[in-house]
Motif scaffolding. Structure first.
Motif, PDB file in Angstrom:
ATOM      1  N   LEU A 132       0.820  -1.202   0.000  1.00  0.00           N
ATOM      2  CA  LEU A 132       0.000   0.000   0.000  1.00  0.00           C
ATOM      3  C   LEU A 132       0.858   1.259   0.000  1.00  0.00           C
ATOM      4  O   LEU A 132       0.460   2.281  -0.528  1.00  0.00           O
ATOM      5  CB  LEU A 132      -0.917   0.009   1.223  1.00  0.00           C
ATOM      6  N   ASP A 133       2.017   1.195   0.623  1.00  0.00           N
ATOM      7  CA  ASP A 133       2.934   2.318   0.591  1.00  0.00           C
ATOM      8  C   ASP A 133       4.346   1.761   0.741  1.00  0.00           C
ATOM      9  O   ASP A 133       4.531   0.586   1.036  1.00  0.00           O
ATOM     10  CB  ASP A 133       2.603   3.336   1.693  1.00  0.00           C
ATOM     11  N   PRO A 134       5.393   2.569   0.545  1.00  0.00           N
ATOM     12  CA  PRO A 134       6.763   2.050   0.550  1.00  0.00           C
ATOM     13  C   PRO A 134       7.199   1.432   1.869  1.00  0.00           C
ATOM     14  O   PRO A 134       8.134   0.645   1.901  1.00  0.00           O
ATOM     15  CB  PRO A 134       7.601   3.298   0.226  1.00  0.00           C
ATOM     16  N   THR A 135       6.564   1.794   2.984  1.00  0.00           N
ATOM     17  CA  THR A 135       7.041   1.331   4.284  1.00  0.00           C
ATOM     18  C   THR A 135       6.177   0.243   4.898  1.00  0.00           C
ATOM     19  O   THR A 135       6.512  -0.295   5.933  1.00  0.00           O
ATOM     20  CB  THR A 135       7.095   2.522   5.266  1.00  0.00           C
ATOM     21  N   GLU A 136       5.063  -0.067   4.271  1.00  0.00           N
ATOM     22  CA  GLU A 136       4.142  -1.009   4.900  1.00  0.00           C
ATOM     23  C   GLU A 136       3.462  -1.876   3.856  1.00  0.00           C
ATOM     24  O   GLU A 136       3.177  -1.432   2.753  1.00  0.00           O
ATOM     25  CB  GLU A 136       3.082  -0.234   5.694  1.00  0.00           C
ATOM     26  N   GLU A 137       3.227  -3.109   4.212  1.00  0.00           N
ATOM     27  CA  GLU A 137       2.485  -4.020   3.358  1.00  0.00           C
ATOM     28  C   GLU A 137       1.298  -4.569   4.134  1.00  0.00           C
ATOM     29  O   GLU A 137       1.411  -4.895   5.307  1.00  0.00           O
ATOM     30  CB  GLU A 137       3.366  -5.179   2.894  1.00  0.00           C
ATOM     31  N   LYS A 138       0.173  -4.660   3.452  1.00  0.00           N
ATOM     32  CA  LYS A 138      -1.009  -5.270   4.052  1.00  0.00           C
ATOM     33  C   LYS A 138      -1.518  -6.362   3.129  1.00  0.00           C
ATOM     34  O   LYS A 138      -1.308  -6.319   1.916  1.00  0.00           O
ATOM     35  CB  LYS A 138      -2.100  -4.223   4.297  1.00  0.00           C
ATOM     36  N   LEU A 139      -2.197  -7.309   3.707  1.00  0.00           N
ATOM     37  CA  LEU A 139      -2.714  -8.435   2.945  1.00  0.00           C
ATOM     38  C   LEU A 139      -4.194  -8.226   2.656  1.00  0.00           C
ATOM     39  O   LEU A 139      -4.973  -7.938   3.568  1.00  0.00           O
ATOM     40  CB  LEU A 139      -2.521  -9.728   3.747  1.00  0.00           C
ATOM     41  N   ARG A 140      -4.569  -8.349   1.394  1.00  0.00           N
ATOM     42  CA  ARG A 140      -5.987  -8.241   1.041  1.00  0.00           C
ATOM     43  C   ARG A 140      -6.694  -9.506   1.523  1.00  0.00           C
ATOM     44  O   ARG A 140      -6.466 -10.586   0.991  1.00  0.00           O
ATOM     45  CB  ARG A 140      -6.161  -8.083  -0.468  1.00  0.00           C
ATOM     46  N   LEU A 141      -7.558  -9.342   2.490  1.00  0.00           N
ATOM     47  CA  LEU A 141      -8.202 -10.498   3.106  1.00  0.00           C
ATOM     48  C   LEU A 141      -9.053 -11.280   2.112  1.00  0.00           C
ATOM     49  O   LEU A 141      -9.113 -12.505   2.160  1.00  0.00           O
ATOM     50  CB  LEU A 141      -9.071 -10.039   4.284  1.00  0.00           C
ATOM     51  N   ASN A 142      -9.706 -10.577   1.200  1.00  0.00           N
ATOM     52  CA  ASN A 142     -10.611 -11.252   0.269  1.00  0.00           C
ATOM     53  C   ASN A 142      -9.886 -11.974  -0.860  1.00  0.00           C
ATOM     54  O   ASN A 142     -10.495 -12.762  -1.579  1.00  0.00           O
ATOM     55  CB  ASN A 142     -11.601 -10.245  -0.331  1.00  0.00           C
ATOM     56  N   GLY A 143      -8.598 -11.706  -1.004  1.00  0.00           N
ATOM     57  CA  GLY A 143      -7.868 -12.347  -2.090  1.00  0.00           C
ATOM     58  C   GLY A 143      -6.780 -13.290  -1.620  1.00  0.00           C
ATOM     59  O   GLY A 143      -6.111 -13.923  -2.435  1.00  0.00           O
ATOM     60  N   GLU A 147      -2.364 -20.190   2.809  1.00  0.00           N
ATOM     61  CA  GLU A 147      -0.949 -20.084   3.160  1.00  0.00           C
ATOM     62  C   GLU A 147      -0.572 -18.644   3.502  1.00  0.00           C
ATOM     63  O   GLU A 147       0.227 -18.390   4.407  1.00  0.00           O
ATOM     64  CB  GLU A 147      -0.080 -20.585   2.000  1.00  0.00           C
ATOM     65  N   GLU A 148      -1.157 -17.698   2.776  1.00  0.00           N
ATOM     66  CA  GLU A 148      -0.857 -16.290   3.031  1.00  0.00           C
ATOM     67  C   GLU A 148      -1.474 -15.820   4.341  1.00  0.00           C
ATOM     68  O   GLU A 148      -0.884 -15.008   5.066  1.00  0.00           O
ATOM     69  CB  GLU A 148      -1.378 -15.439   1.873  1.00  0.00           C
ATOM     70  N   LEU A 149      -2.649 -16.329   4.661  1.00  0.00           N
ATOM     71  CA  LEU A 149      -3.323 -15.923   5.895  1.00  0.00           C
ATOM     72  C   LEU A 149      -2.545 -16.358   7.134  1.00  0.00           C
ATOM     73  O   LEU A 149      -2.616 -15.712   8.181  1.00  0.00           O
ATOM     74  CB  LEU A 149      -4.739 -16.513   5.932  1.00  0.00           C
ATOM     75  N   THR A 150      -1.792 -17.451   7.018  1.00  0.00           N
ATOM     76  CA  THR A 150      -1.020 -17.921   8.171  1.00  0.00           C
ATOM     77  C   THR A 150       0.151 -16.996   8.497  1.00  0.00           C
ATOM     78  O   THR A 150       0.782 -17.148   9.544  1.00  0.00           O
ATOM     79  CB  THR A 150      -0.477 -19.344   7.918  1.00  0.00           C
TER      80      THR A 150
END
Length: 200
Positions: A132-143, A147-150
């Motif tokens: 979402l920005d250069p310093t932070e990453e977030k995971l799209r819950l709906n996509g 394995e990614e959710l863990t």
């Protein structure tokens, strides 16, 4: 002579009465047969025919854009109907290359607007997290796949599976609080992961 004439008149009258009775009997029998016969339905006009596609909701017809990267024949941004699966987008992109790690892609996953599908090369590790920005990453819950959710704080395999199951049965999450409806996730867990995920 008069007696013979009367005889013939009576005979003709009797024949006439008999004919009327026979005609009425035959007509009545045909009416009963027609009443008992199955009625053939009239041909359904095109205006009466309801196509299964007519039950699609406006949400199903919404166009979204999905970005396909990596080991596919034609990478790029594709427009597709909401509610489609990753397999549909991969097909639009021409399919996998021989070098693609197919097992790393969840083909049954529903796509969403602005989704990025990364098809890695064999032996390559990847994460479908969306920055979402250069310093932070977030995971799209709906996509996100199981394995990614863990990778989220406090989310193990069982909770990840429960999230995916809830999403498949109820549709995409629309707000954070919906996670409280998922088995095994309470307010404490939600507080831990809400800064790590993105909805929708």
């Amino acid at each position: 002579m008069n007696l013979l004439k009367k005889y013939w008149l009576v005979l003709l009258f009797a024949i006439a009465i008999g004919s009327v009775i026979v005609i009425n009997y035959v007509s009545g029998s045909q009416t009963e047969e027609n009443a008992g016969a199955p009625r053939i339905p009239e041909e359904i006009s095109s205006s009466q025919f309801v196509s299964p596609d007519s039950h699609e909701t406006d949400k199903d017809k919404t166009k979204i854009y999905v970005d396909v990267k990596g080991n596919v024949k034609q990478p790029g941004v594709y427009q597709i109907d909401s509610g489609k699966r990753v397999s549909d987008v991969i097909e639009l992109s021409g399919g996998f290359l021989d070098t693609a790690e197919k097992n790393a892609v969840n083909l049954a996953q529903k796509v969403h607007d602005e989704m990025v599908i990364i098809v890695p090369e064999k032996g390559e590790e990847t994460s479908q997290k969306i920055p979402l920005d250069p310093t932070e990453e977030k995971l799209r819950l709906n996509g996100a796949a199981e394995e990614e959710l863990t990778t989220l704080t406090g989310i193990g395999p069982s909770k990840a599976a429960a999230i995916v199951q809830y999403r498949e049965e109820n549709g995409d999450f629309q707000q954070m609080e919906e996670l409280l409806n998922v088995s095994g996730i309470g307010a404490t867990t939600l507080e831990k992961i809400e800064s790590e995920i993105l909805i929708p």
